[in-house]
Structures are given as C-alpha cells and as structure tokens.
Design a protein around this motif. Sequence first.
Motif, PDB file in Angstrom:
ATOM      1  N   UNK A   1      10.498 -22.524   1.695  1.00 50.65           N
ATOM      2  CA  UNK A   1      11.133 -21.727   0.643  1.00 50.65           C
ATOM      3  C   UNK A   1      12.467 -21.172   1.137  1.00 50.65           C
ATOM      4  N   UNK A   2      13.343 -20.871   0.189  1.00 48.49           N
ATOM      5  CA  UNK A   2      14.633 -20.269   0.526  1.00 48.49           C
ATOM      6  C   UNK A   2      14.699 -18.800   0.136  1.00 48.49           C
ATOM      7  N   UNK A   3      14.027 -18.450  -0.947  1.00 47.70           N
ATOM      8  CA  UNK A   3      14.020 -17.081  -1.476  1.00 47.70           C
ATOM      9  C   UNK A   3      12.594 -16.788  -1.925  1.00 47.70           C
ATOM     10  N   UNK A   4      12.144 -15.551  -1.740  1.00 44.64           N
ATOM     11  CA  UNK A   4      10.817 -15.153  -2.218  1.00 44.64           C
ATOM     12  C   UNK A   4      10.990 -13.976  -3.172  1.00 44.64           C
ATOM     13  N   UNK A   5      10.198 -13.965  -4.234  1.00 45.31           N
ATOM     14  CA  UNK A   5      10.307 -12.895  -5.216  1.00 45.31           C
ATOM     15  C   UNK A   5       8.940 -12.337  -5.589  1.00 45.31           C
ATOM     16  N   UNK A   6       8.923 -11.076  -5.970  1.00 51.50           N
ATOM     17  CA  UNK A   6       7.746 -10.415  -6.524  1.00 51.50           C
ATOM     18  C   UNK A   6       8.264  -9.343  -7.468  1.00 51.50           C
ATOM     19  N   UNK A   7       7.899  -9.425  -8.740  1.00 49.33           N
ATOM     20  CA  UNK A   7       8.509  -8.585  -9.772  1.00 49.33           C
ATOM     21  C   UNK A   7       7.475  -7.700 -10.471  1.00 49.33           C
ATOM     22  N   UNK A   8       6.501  -7.225  -9.722  1.00 50.92           N
ATOM     23  CA  UNK A   8       5.366  -6.478 -10.264  1.00 50.92           C
ATOM     24  C   UNK A   8       5.780  -5.160 -10.908  1.00 50.92           C
ATOM     25  N   UNK A   9       4.893  -4.680 -11.783  1.00 51.20           N
ATOM     26  CA  UNK A   9       5.003  -3.326 -12.325  1.00 51.20           C
ATOM     27  C   UNK A   9       4.454  -2.308 -11.326  1.00 51.20           C
ATOM     28  N   UNK A  10       3.438  -2.709 -10.551  1.00 49.44           N
ATOM     29  CA  UNK A  10       2.779  -1.770  -9.622  1.00 49.44           C
ATOM     30  C   UNK A  10       2.345  -2.517  -8.374  1.00 49.44           C
TER      31      UNK A  10
END
Length: 380
Positions: free
Chosen positions: A275-284
């Motif tokens: 992977x080049x970028x990791x994301x996590x866009x959670x509310x909590x």
Amino acid sequence: MTLHKRKVLFSATVYAHLAAFHKPFIKLLQDKGCEVYAAANPDHGRKEEIEELGVICWDIPFSRSPYDRANIQAVKELKRLFQTHRFDLIHVHTPVASFLVRYMAKKCGQGPVLYTAHGFHFYQGASIQNWLVYYTAEKLAARWTDGLVVMNREDYQNGKRLGFKEDESLFFVHGVGVSIDQYGVRGDANIRGQLGIKNSDVVITYIAELNRNKNHLFLLRNWKGILQHASNVHCLIVGKGENEEELKQYVEQNELNHIHFLGFRHDIPMILSHSDIVTLLSFREGLPRCVMEAMASQKPLVVTNIRGSRDLVQHGINGFVVDLEDDHALTESFIKLIRDPKLREEMGQASFERIQPYRLENVLLEMEDVYMRYLSSARD
C-alpha cells in the motif's frame, strides 16, 4: 516476582475480542505463574484460540446491547461463576460486559477489578443518548472499579471526570501494542499482481469492519473526485461486516472504478507493504489498531478528526487529519499524497517514529506495572 496460585479472570462480550487484542497479556500473567480464566460469549468464534493458551473458559451469553434481555441470563451465569471461583484480579473489557462483571464481582466479594476502556461510548460529538446511557452507567460502575486503563487523551480526561485518580486508579497505556517487527516486509505474495494493479499505481488501503461507524461512504462518495485528479489510484477495502452488500451496491450503482473488496484477511502486514496510503474515516474510535499497523509499516495516513485517530496521526507530520464530512479537505489530502511520492515517504518515516512508544514490548511493561499494583498484595 512470581504469582503462583493467583487466579485472574479476563472478560469481554465475545472471545473474539480477547483473541484479537489480549493474548499477549494473558501470556504475561501466565508467565508470572497466574492461572487465567476467561468469560465471554462464544457466538463470534475464536474461543479455541483462547483455550489453546491453556485458559479455562466460561461461556456467558453477553449481548453488546444494554437493552437485550440476554444480559439477564448473563448475570445469572456470572453469579454461578463467582460462587464457584474467587479471583485475585478481574480484567474486564467492552462496555456492557464490563458493567455486568464489575457489578457482580463486587456483589459476590471478588478481588480487585480492572477495566480497560477501548474508547468510551460517550465522547466529543456523541449523541445525547450515548451520554445519558453510557456516561451514567460508567459513573455508577466507577464505585465497583478499582482501576481504569485508558489509551487516548480524551478518555483520560473523562476518566478523571468519573472520579478516578491519576496514577492511583487511573492509568494511561499506549493501546494494546503492536508487534512492529512483523510489518514492512513484503513477503512472496503479490497482492497487486492478483488484482491487476500496476506497480506504478497508487494504492489506498482501508482496513475496517464494514459497518456504519467506520464511515466508508465518506471516501466512496468522493472517489470520483479523487480519480478526476489522478486516475492511477486503487482502493483496497479490507474487512467484513453488516454493511458489505450496501457498500458494494453503492460502488456498482455509482460506477466507481478501482475499488477492490478483499473481505477478511489474515495477511494484513503483506497488504500494507503493498500500500502507499492508509485511511480510516470512522465516527468513533478508541485507539485504532489498523492505524498503528499502518504506522509500523511506515505509511502516511488520512484519518478523521476524532479521539484515538488524532492521538496517532499529527496533521501535516505523518498524515492528514480531516473533519468529519469535510469532502474538500478529504479529497485535497489524498491528492497531495497521491501526487507527491517524496511526501509519502517523509510522512511514512514520521509514522514509524511516532509508533515507537506503542510497541507491544513497551505496552506489556506498562500493563505489568498496573497488574502488579493489584496482584502483589493479593492473598497467598
């Protein structure tokens, strides 16, 4: 110091939670000479992983919902367990199970009870209902709790609001730890080749259970906008969950290209290495393991401005922190990283430096100190 004959109980709603996060801590206490038990619901599997450690398991029909009548039966089973065994220390996890265990442990005259909050269900931005139900419950349960362990700054402050005393009954630890040495090695598998992704393409990876809280739609609804700026980008969505079909339908109906659903995987270090970028866009979140794993893999991150995630990601240093539902900031953050390999490398290195205090060996030492405070004075 050895602790022969000490009996310790670990409890959570399901064994899967204990298997995912607490095996190293179970082993730590076993190595000290403790006899370890576990009490949880077997419905989500992984009980055998706990039993393989030599842990004595006691099935309790906990429910995640505080309104589920199954918890009445759980209380009856807890009473039977506590009438049969006396524990020198009880370490509880997950909100509903921990409330019931703490109540029954004190009612039945058990030893000290330690509670790890993996992210209180009351938090900045939470609904009034969450504050009414969960804050009130924790305020009540504080009288049955000898020690509170937290892993982010916001929960630490809320722990003090609940009446716990710093370094006396309130302890900050760096999460559940991450074994850094297993990350950053590519191995023989080639996930890019399997998915038809070129080595020159940019891979964004999103590792999370497919449920509403993990907020995959925040990325998906902005995906076309991202591809307008850079067409050589792919997104790997790793995980299973109740929203899987809904998310797949959204991708299909909106004709989103380069989205790959990988399901549940056991080879997360390998996927991260490609992977080049990791994301996590959670509310909590409490302190997200997937973000720590990405940092151990020397990856830059894009996360939402929430408790836990902002403890790990410093905006502009090892990634970007964007406000919930800020579509422009999200798209702009990804475009900056996609277009600038040098920035990705610099932020990835910063991630690796920032994750060092969260090494599993460091967290084991922190938890050993907490455990010894309670077990060293236990009965002989």
